[in-house]
Design a protein around this motif. Structure first.
Motif, PDB file in Angstrom:
ATOM      1  N   ALA A 222     -24.850 -55.858   7.531  1.00  8.79           N
ATOM      2  CA  ALA A 222     -24.236 -56.781   6.586  1.00  8.79           C
ATOM      3  C   ALA A 222     -24.728 -56.365   5.197  1.00  8.79           C
ATOM      4  CB  ALA A 222     -24.654 -58.207   6.889  1.00  8.79           C
ATOM      5  N   CYS A 223     -23.957 -56.741   4.174  1.00  6.70           N
ATOM      6  CA  CYS A 223     -24.309 -56.338   2.812  1.00  6.70           C
ATOM      7  C   CYS A 223     -25.333 -57.299   2.224  1.00  6.70           C
ATOM      8  CB  CYS A 223     -23.046 -56.324   1.959  1.00  6.70           C
ATOM      9  SG  CYS A 223     -23.382 -55.913   0.243  1.00  6.70           S
ATOM     10  N   ASN A 224     -26.452 -56.771   1.750  1.00  5.28           N
ATOM     11  CA  ASN A 224     -27.476 -57.612   1.123  1.00  5.28           C
ATOM     12  C   ASN A 224     -27.112 -57.974  -0.306  1.00  5.28           C
ATOM     13  OD1 ASN A 224     -29.327 -57.924   3.195  1.00  5.28           O
ATOM     14  ND2 ASN A 224     -30.258 -55.939   2.802  1.00  5.28           N
TER      15      ASN A 224
ATOM     16  N   GLY B 221     -23.257 -60.162   0.641  1.00  2.83           N
ATOM     17  CA  GLY B 221     -23.228 -60.979   1.845  1.00  2.83           C
ATOM     18  C   GLY B 221     -22.053 -60.678   2.773  1.00  2.83           C
ATOM     19  N   TYR B 222     -21.189 -59.730   2.394  1.00  8.72           N
ATOM     20  CA  TYR B 222     -20.032 -59.389   3.236  1.00  8.72           C
ATOM     21  C   TYR B 222     -20.530 -58.870   4.586  1.00  8.72           C
ATOM     22  CZ  TYR B 222     -15.253 -57.782   4.201  1.00  8.72           C
ATOM     23  OH  TYR B 222     -14.003 -57.591   4.726  1.00  8.72           O
ATOM     24  N   HIS B 223     -19.752 -59.150   5.644  1.00 14.96           N
ATOM     25  CA  HIS B 223     -20.220 -58.859   7.010  1.00 14.96           C
ATOM     26  C   HIS B 223     -19.941 -57.437   7.464  1.00 14.96           C
ATOM     27  CE1 HIS B 223     -16.131 -58.888   8.595  1.00 14.96           C
ATOM     28  NE2 HIS B 223     -15.911 -59.769   7.642  1.00 14.96           N
TER      29      HIS B 223
ATOM     30  N   GLU C  84     -16.695 -54.318   0.965  1.00 11.67           N
ATOM     31  CA  GLU C  84     -16.219 -55.259  -0.043  1.00 11.67           C
ATOM     32  C   GLU C  84     -16.650 -54.846  -1.455  1.00 11.67           C
ATOM     33  OE1 GLU C  84     -14.187 -57.695   0.487  1.00 11.67           O
ATOM     34  OE2 GLU C  84     -14.269 -58.689  -1.471  1.00 11.67           O
ATOM     35  N   CYS C  85     -17.952 -54.633  -1.665  1.00  9.44           N
ATOM     36  CA  CYS C  85     -18.433 -54.392  -3.033  1.00  9.44           C
ATOM     37  C   CYS C  85     -18.921 -52.961  -3.245  1.00  9.44           C
ATOM     38  CB  CYS C  85     -19.531 -55.390  -3.405  1.00  9.44           C
ATOM     39  SG  CYS C  85     -21.133 -55.043  -2.645  1.00  9.44           S
ATOM     40  N   GLY C  86     -19.023 -52.167  -2.175  1.00 12.14           N
ATOM     41  CA  GLY C  86     -19.414 -50.768  -2.339  1.00 12.14           C
ATOM     42  C   GLY C  86     -20.909 -50.530  -2.417  1.00 12.14           C
TER      43      GLY C  86
HETATM   44 ZN   LIG Z   1     -21.267 -56.056  -0.607  1.00  5.34          ZN
END
Ligand SMILES: [Zn+2]
Length: 138
Positions: A37-39, A42-44, A26-28
């Motif tokens: 998961a992205c810290n 929060g994307y899974h 999602e955010c790279g």
């Molecule tokens: Zn992210």
């Protein structure tokens, strides 16, 4: 030692000098050590990527006698510290090249460049870091 498949990929990579991390779809943002998961956002969902291992040391914590590690000490002078990779992720690591003798000098120069150091320990390869030679030289 039986490792979960994804953990095995990570350690197999280290054995070949490749540092795997996870990249947020999602955010790279880069997650290291790899998280699923992205810290940052929060994307899974994250995917495998690799990082250079180049970064900077931002803090120096010298081991006290109680938590000194003989295996590490046999390799060379070491401390603990916060590393920030050029890809943007930060984590705590063992750092070679710094100990109580030169900690004050190195603290005065922070942040200083570090590079990865691959250490064979307990039958697998683990990733630690080492302060670049130029920093230690002067
Ligand atoms: Zn992210």
């Amino acid at each position: 030692m039986k490792l979960e498949r994804n953990v095995k990929k990570f350690y197999d990579g280290l054995a070949e000098g490749v540092i795997y991390a996870r990249k947020c779809k999602e955010c790279g943002a880069i997650e290291f050590p790899p998280h699923y998961a992205c810290n940052t956002c929060g994307y899974h969902d994250t995917e495998w990527t690799t990082v250079s291992g180049k970064g900077v040391l931002k803090s120096v914590i010298t081991p006290v006698a109680l938590n000194a590690n003989n295996t590490l000490a046999a390799i060379g002078p070491y401390c603990f510290g916060e590393v920030e990779l050029e890809e943007g992720c930060s984590f705590n690591s063992t750092i070679f090249g710094v100990d109580a003798k030169n900690a004050k000098k190195i603290r005065g120069k922070l942040p200083v460049p570090v590079h990865p150091k691959f250490i064979q320990m307990d039958g697998y390869t683990t990733l630690m870091f080492e302060v670049d030679e130029e920093v230690l030289a002067d």
